[in-house]
Structures are given as structure tokens and as C-alpha cells.
Design an enzyme around this catalytic site. Structure first.
Site, PDB file in Angstrom:
ATOM      1  N   ASN A  94      32.447  22.052 -65.726  1.00 35.49           N
ATOM      2  CA  ASN A  94      32.974  21.049 -64.786  1.00 35.49           C
ATOM      3  C   ASN A  94      33.972  20.157 -65.517  1.00 35.49           C
ATOM      4  O   ASN A  94      34.214  20.332 -66.705  1.00 35.49           O
ATOM      5  CB  ASN A  94      31.825  20.249 -64.177  1.00 35.49           C
TER       6      ASN A  94
ATOM      7  N   LYS B 115      18.488  10.741 -54.118  1.00 38.48           N
ATOM      8  CA  LYS B 115      18.296  11.292 -55.479  1.00 38.48           C
ATOM      9  C   LYS B 115      17.352  10.404 -56.292  1.00 38.48           C
ATOM     10  O   LYS B 115      16.507  10.887 -57.045  1.00 38.48           O
ATOM     11  CB  LYS B 115      19.640  11.369 -56.199  1.00 38.48           C
TER      12      LYS B 115
ATOM     13  N   PHE C 142      22.847   9.451 -63.089  1.00 38.13           N
ATOM     14  CA  PHE C 142      24.160   9.239 -62.481  1.00 38.13           C
ATOM     15  C   PHE C 142      24.250  10.134 -61.261  1.00 38.13           C
ATOM     16  O   PHE C 142      23.567  11.156 -61.186  1.00 38.13           O
ATOM     17  CB  PHE C 142      25.275   9.587 -63.476  1.00 38.13           C
TER      18      PHE C 142
ATOM     19  N   LYS D 208      14.043  12.148 -57.544  1.00 41.73           N
ATOM     20  CA  LYS D 208      13.889  12.360 -58.989  1.00 41.73           C
ATOM     21  C   LYS D 208      13.061  11.258 -59.642  1.00 41.73           C
ATOM     22  O   LYS D 208      12.971  11.206 -60.867  1.00 41.73           O
ATOM     23  CB  LYS D 208      15.265  12.466 -59.650  1.00 41.73           C
TER      24      LYS D 208
ATOM     25  N   LYS E 154      26.736  43.891 -66.764  1.00 40.04           N
ATOM     26  CA  LYS E 154      25.645  43.667 -65.831  1.00 40.04           C
ATOM     27  C   LYS E 154      26.113  42.989 -64.553  1.00 40.04           C
ATOM     28  O   LYS E 154      25.357  42.753 -63.632  1.00 40.04           O
ATOM     29  CB  LYS E 154      24.548  42.836 -66.509  1.00 40.04           C
TER      30      LYS E 154
ATOM     31  N   ASP F 254      25.459  23.042 -62.519  1.00 43.18           N
ATOM     32  CA  ASP F 254      24.278  23.278 -61.703  1.00 43.18           C
ATOM     33  C   ASP F 254      23.866  24.747 -61.640  1.00 43.18           C
ATOM     34  O   ASP F 254      22.735  25.062 -61.309  1.00 43.18           O
ATOM     35  CB  ASP F 254      24.526  22.776 -60.282  1.00 43.18           C
TER      36      ASP F 254
HETATM   37  N1  CTP Z   1      21.331  16.464 -63.712  1.00 47.26           N
HETATM   38  C1  CTP Z   1      20.428  17.077 -64.550  1.00 47.26           C
HETATM   39  N2  CTP Z   1      20.263  18.422 -64.529  1.00 47.26           N
HETATM   40  C2  CTP Z   1      20.979  19.182 -63.677  1.00 47.26           C
HETATM   41  C3  CTP Z   1      21.900  18.592 -62.800  1.00 47.26           C
HETATM   42  C4  CTP Z   1      22.069  17.221 -62.841  1.00 47.26           C
HETATM   43  O1  CTP Z   1      19.802  16.379 -65.334  1.00 47.26           O
HETATM   44  N3  CTP Z   1      20.809  20.505 -63.691  1.00 47.26           N
HETATM   45  C5  CTP Z   1      21.423  15.007 -63.718  1.00 47.26           C
HETATM   46  C6  CTP Z   1      22.804  14.476 -64.032  1.00 47.26           C
HETATM   47  O2  CTP Z   1      22.942  14.230 -65.418  1.00 47.26           O
HETATM   48  C7  CTP Z   1      22.838  13.187 -63.243  1.00 47.26           C
HETATM   49  C8  CTP Z   1      21.916  13.454 -62.063  1.00 47.26           C
HETATM   50  O3  CTP Z   1      21.133  14.591 -62.423  1.00 47.26           O
HETATM   51  O4  CTP Z   1      22.310  12.092 -63.957  1.00 47.26           O
HETATM   52  C9  CTP Z   1      22.611  13.711 -60.783  1.00 47.26           C
HETATM   53  O5  CTP Z   1      23.523  14.752 -60.918  1.00 47.26           O
HETATM   54  P1  CTP Z   1      24.333  15.331 -59.704  1.00 47.26           P
HETATM   55  O6  CTP Z   1      25.152  16.486 -60.179  1.00 47.26           O
HETATM   56  O7  CTP Z   1      25.041  14.222 -58.980  1.00 47.26           O
HETATM   57  O8  CTP Z   1      23.194  15.796 -58.713  1.00 47.26           O
HETATM   58  P2  CTP Z   1      22.219  17.047 -58.740  1.00 47.26           P
HETATM   59  O9  CTP Z   1      20.973  16.680 -59.426  1.00 47.26           O
HETATM   60  O10 CTP Z   1      22.939  18.243 -59.268  1.00 47.26           O
HETATM   61  O11 CTP Z   1      21.912  17.185 -57.200  1.00 47.26           O
HETATM   62  P3  CTP Z   1      22.803  17.875 -56.065  1.00 47.26           P
HETATM   63  O12 CTP Z   1      23.360  19.128 -56.634  1.00 47.26           O
HETATM   64  O13 CTP Z   1      21.798  18.120 -55.013  1.00 47.26           O
HETATM   65  O14 CTP Z   1      23.852  16.865 -55.677  1.00 47.26           O
END
Ligand code: CTP
Length: 395
Positions: free
Chosen positions: A209, A336, A322, A340, A288, A278
Site C-alpha cells: 500500500n 472498529k 489507526f 477490536k 502455483k 489486508d
Molecule cells: N491492522 C492490523 N492488521 C491488519 C490490518 C490492519 O493490525 N491485518 C491495524 C492497522 O494498523 C490499524 C487498524 O488495524 O491500526 C485499522 O486498519 P484499517 O486498514 O483501517 O482497518 P482494517 O482492520 O483492515 O479493517 P477493514 O479492512 O474492515 O477496514
């Protein structure tokens, strides 16, 4: 930032003396009151007028200067000082300070000073490695002086090796560490995650990203300046790592999870600002990748939710996440926060100018279970400071 602070710079006879002009200027720009004391030898390398022009204060060289209003100058300056830095520090002056010899303005003043004292040795490699110099340095460390390790490189004498005075920016970071902030996070362990994670598709490509890590690095730096013991777990970034912070480099979400997992339990404050990718490919090797109707299909799976997993097992840690949103920022972030089980979430709206990835500024809304605080457009350093203020008010 250094308004009301007084720094005394002790400059000795080494070619690196000229670089201290930049340091004096940088400190003055931060509104610090700077006084320079030079040894007689130092005046062979840089003229005291340079320092007087930059600092607006008389540069002291001679203990018995007759042009002065009478006051016991070395004692009064020693009392005013919030920090005393000797840079460049010659082998001679290191030896004198370590042996309690005070025979000029610099050595008498430092002997009378009770503030933190930092010494930045600069000399030829052979001189630096001389066991007598090393013993003197160890002795000074034992008396609580902080020693800035000399850098290695090409030295003015033509040799290559250890003995170079570090650049003025490095010296400035030492000064900032001591007097740049009130130490309201002293004794606290702070873990910050920052930067992007990367998921390998094959040996060449990856999923990631746009995160630059700037926000998380600013938080780690601000926590360090405020006296915290900071660990920064960081994905690959292209910005300067903060000084005086433990750095753990990671690439994938799994590596970030493992790094956080190892030290989470011992933390007081955990701030996860990393932009974790994500998704990751289910299978990595190119062969693969499924071929379906002539097209390559990449099967993806979610990466581990680091923040959610850690928050689930938290005991006394204050956990702040965040959230990057493009719409319904407050509602989504509140969801969130609850899902969380976070203590706080800092929400960015990526559609607001000046917020989010890559910029030097940010617009953040701080959300807790009972409060929503919108911060104005600020530099990431200012946002970092506001976030830590808010956390401090809640622990
Ligand atoms: N985060 C994490 N692990 C992941 C994804 C995100 O620890 N695999 C943490 C990020 O560091 C951030 C928070 O989760 O502090 C929110 O991240 P964000 O990308 O906004 O949300 P997601 O948890 O990915 O939720 P969604 O995809 O449903 O928006």
C-alpha cells in the site's frame, strides 16, 4: 521548541570545530540560548566572531577576560546551562576533564556544571584507539557523561577509520533527546508499528500500500523525546529512522505480527499505525498461480489482524489503532474501536486534503468510547504530540 533553554557548546582544537557553527545556528533557530566556550587551540580553526554573530552572545575563551562585567563567569554560565556539549572534544580536553584539571574557561565551566554533559570525541583513529584515551572515556561515562560515538570515515589527517565527529544533525538529536521535551513518558514502554507491509506474489511482485511510515515515525520520535522506552516495528520505508528508538525491521504482515507478539506483554502503550496489507496470495510460487480459462487468477487470503489479535489479549496496555477511511469516517472508526476492543482510535479521512499517506501533515480525529476530538490540520509531529497527550490524559 527550545525556548527558555540554555545550551553551552564547548569547542576544542580540531578541524571539525567549523561544523559547530551549523549546530549553533540550528539551536538558535529553535529559540535556544546558545553560549560557546572555545579553547585557545579552537580559535586556530574557527574565529569566535562566527559564534558571536550566530548566537548573539560573547564567545568565551579566556577565563580572565578583562572586557567583562565582573561576575564569576564560569560559575554563572555553568548554573544557567540546561545542557553542556563538548564537540569536537580533543583527546587533550577529554583527558583534562577526566582527570579533574580545570585550567581554562571550558574546563572550569564544565567542572562547575551540574546539567547533563555530552562529549563528542573527534581525533585521529590511532589517538582515539589509544588505551589512555579509551580509559578516560570510560571514566567519563562512569561519572555520567554521555559519549557520542565518533563516526568512521576519511579523516582530515588522511587516515580512514574511527574518529570523525558526527554531523551536526546527529549532535542536535542528542541535545533534543535531553532537553527537547518534558519527560512525561519517562518509565513507560511504548510500542509503535509503522510503514507498509508487503506480501509476496512471486519472487518479483508483491501486494502493498501507499504508507510511508511518516505518522508512526513521528509518534515514535515524540514518545522518545518525552522519555519513553520506544520500540518501532516498521515495514520497509524510505524515510530516516528516528534516533534512540529500538528498530525492528519487518516485511510481511506475519513478520510484523511475530515482532509485535514477542514484546506486546511488556508494553504500557501500544500504537499501531502500520498500514498492514489486508490480503496476501494463498500460494506464492508463480507456477502455483491458478490458470483458469487462459487467465492467471490470484487467490488471496486475509492477513492476520495484528491489532485485533493483540487487543484481545491485552491486560494493562493502552492500545491505540489507526483507521483510514474514505467515507463515514467517525461511524466506521467507532465500529472498529468496539470490534477490536481498543482504548483509542485515530481516524484519517483520506479524502481530506493534507491527510493520510505521504503528506507531511495530517488531519486526525481521535475517538474513544466516550469522546470524539477533531484535531486541526497539523504537521505529523504536532499530531503525534497531540495523540500522546491524549493517551497520557487517559492512563
Ligand atoms: N491492522 C492490523 N492488521 C491488519 C490490518 C490492519 O493490525 N491485518 C491495524 C492497522 O494498523 C490499524 C487498524 O488495524 O491500526 C485499522 O486498519 P484499517 O486498514 O483501517 O482497518 P482494517 O482492520 O483492515 O479493517 P477493514 O479492512 O474492515 O477496514
Amino acid at each position: 521548541m527550545l525556548k527558555g533553554k540554555t545550551v553551552v557548546l564547548g569547542v576544542t582544537g580540531s578541524i571539525a570545530a567549523y561544523k559547530i557553527a551549523n549546530l549553533a545556528s540550528a539551536l538558535v533557530k529553535k529559540h535556544c540560548s546558545v553560549h560557546v566556550i572555545m579553547t585557545k587551540n579552537a580559535t586556530n580553526f574557527i574565529n569566535p566572531i562566527t559564534f558571536e554573530t550566530l548566537t548573539g552572545h560573547k564567545c568565551l575563551v579566556d577565563t580572565f577576560d578583562r572586557n567583562f562585567e565582573f561576575s564569576v563567569e564560569h560559575v554563572s554560565l555553568a548554573k544557567q546551562a540546561d545542557l553542556f556539549l563538548v564537540a569536537p572534544a580533543s583527546a587533550n580536553v577529554i583527558g583534562k576533564i577526566a582527570s579533574g584539571i580545570a585550567d581554562d574557561m571550558l574546563t572550569t565551566t564544565i567542572m562547575a556544571a551540574k546539567c547533563p554533559k555530552i562529549i563528542a570525541p573527534a581525533m585521529n583513529t590511532n589517538m582515539f584507539e589509544n588505551p589512555i584515551v579509551q580509559d578516560n572515556i570510560e571514566k567519563l561515562k562512569g561519572y555520567g557523561y554521555e559519549i557520542v560515538e565518533p563516526a568512521s570515515g576519511y579523516l582530515a589527517c588522511g587516515d580512514t577509520g574511527k574518529g570523525k565527529m558526527p554531523e551536526p544533525e546527529v549532535l542536535l538529536s542528542y541535545i533534543m533527546k535531553h532537553i527537547g521535551c518534558k519527560k512525561d513518558l519517562a518509565g513507560k514502554k511504548v510500542l509503535v508499528t509503522a510503514g507498509p507491509t508487503m506480501e509476496k506474489i512471486d519472487p518479483v511482485r508483491f501486494i502493498s500500500n501507499h504508507s510511508t511510515g511518516k505518522m508512526g515515525y513521528a509518534i515514535a520520535n515524540n514518545a522518545m523525546l518525552r522519555g519513553a522506552d520506544v520500540t518501532l516495528v516498521t515495514g520497509r520505508t524510505y524515510i530516516k529512522k528516528p534516533d534512540f528508538v529500538k528498530i525492528v525491521d519487518v516485511t510481511s504482515a506475519q513478520e510484523m505480527f511475530e515482532a509485535v507478539d514477542r514484546i506486546f506483554d511488556e508494553q504500557d502503550i501500544v500504537i499501531m499505525s502500520a498500514a498492514v496489507a489486508d490480503y496476501r496470495p494463498k500460494l506464492v510460487a508463480e507456477e502455483k498461480i491458478k490458470k483458469q480459462s487462459g487467465e492467471s487468477v490470484l487467490e488471496l487470503e486475509r492477513t492476520k489482524d495484528i491489532l485485533g489479535t493483540m487487543s484481545d489479549r491485552k491486560k494493562n496496555q493502552f492500545v491505540c489503532g489507526f483507521s483510514m477511511e474514505t467515507e463515514n469516517m467517525v461511524e466506521n472508526s467507532k465500529a472498529k474501536l468496539e470490534k477490536k476492543k481498543l482504548d483509542m482510535i485515530c481516524a484519517n479521512n483520506l479524502k481530506v486534503p493534507g491527510a493520510g499517506f505521504g503528506t507531511d501533515t495530517n488531519v486526525v480525529t481521535i475517538i474513544t468510547s466516550d469522546d470524539v476530538t477533531e484535531l486541526p490540520l497539523q504537521s505529523k509531529e504536532e499530531v503525534a504530540s497531540s495523540i500522546l497527550d491524549m493517551i497520557l490524559s487517559r492512563i
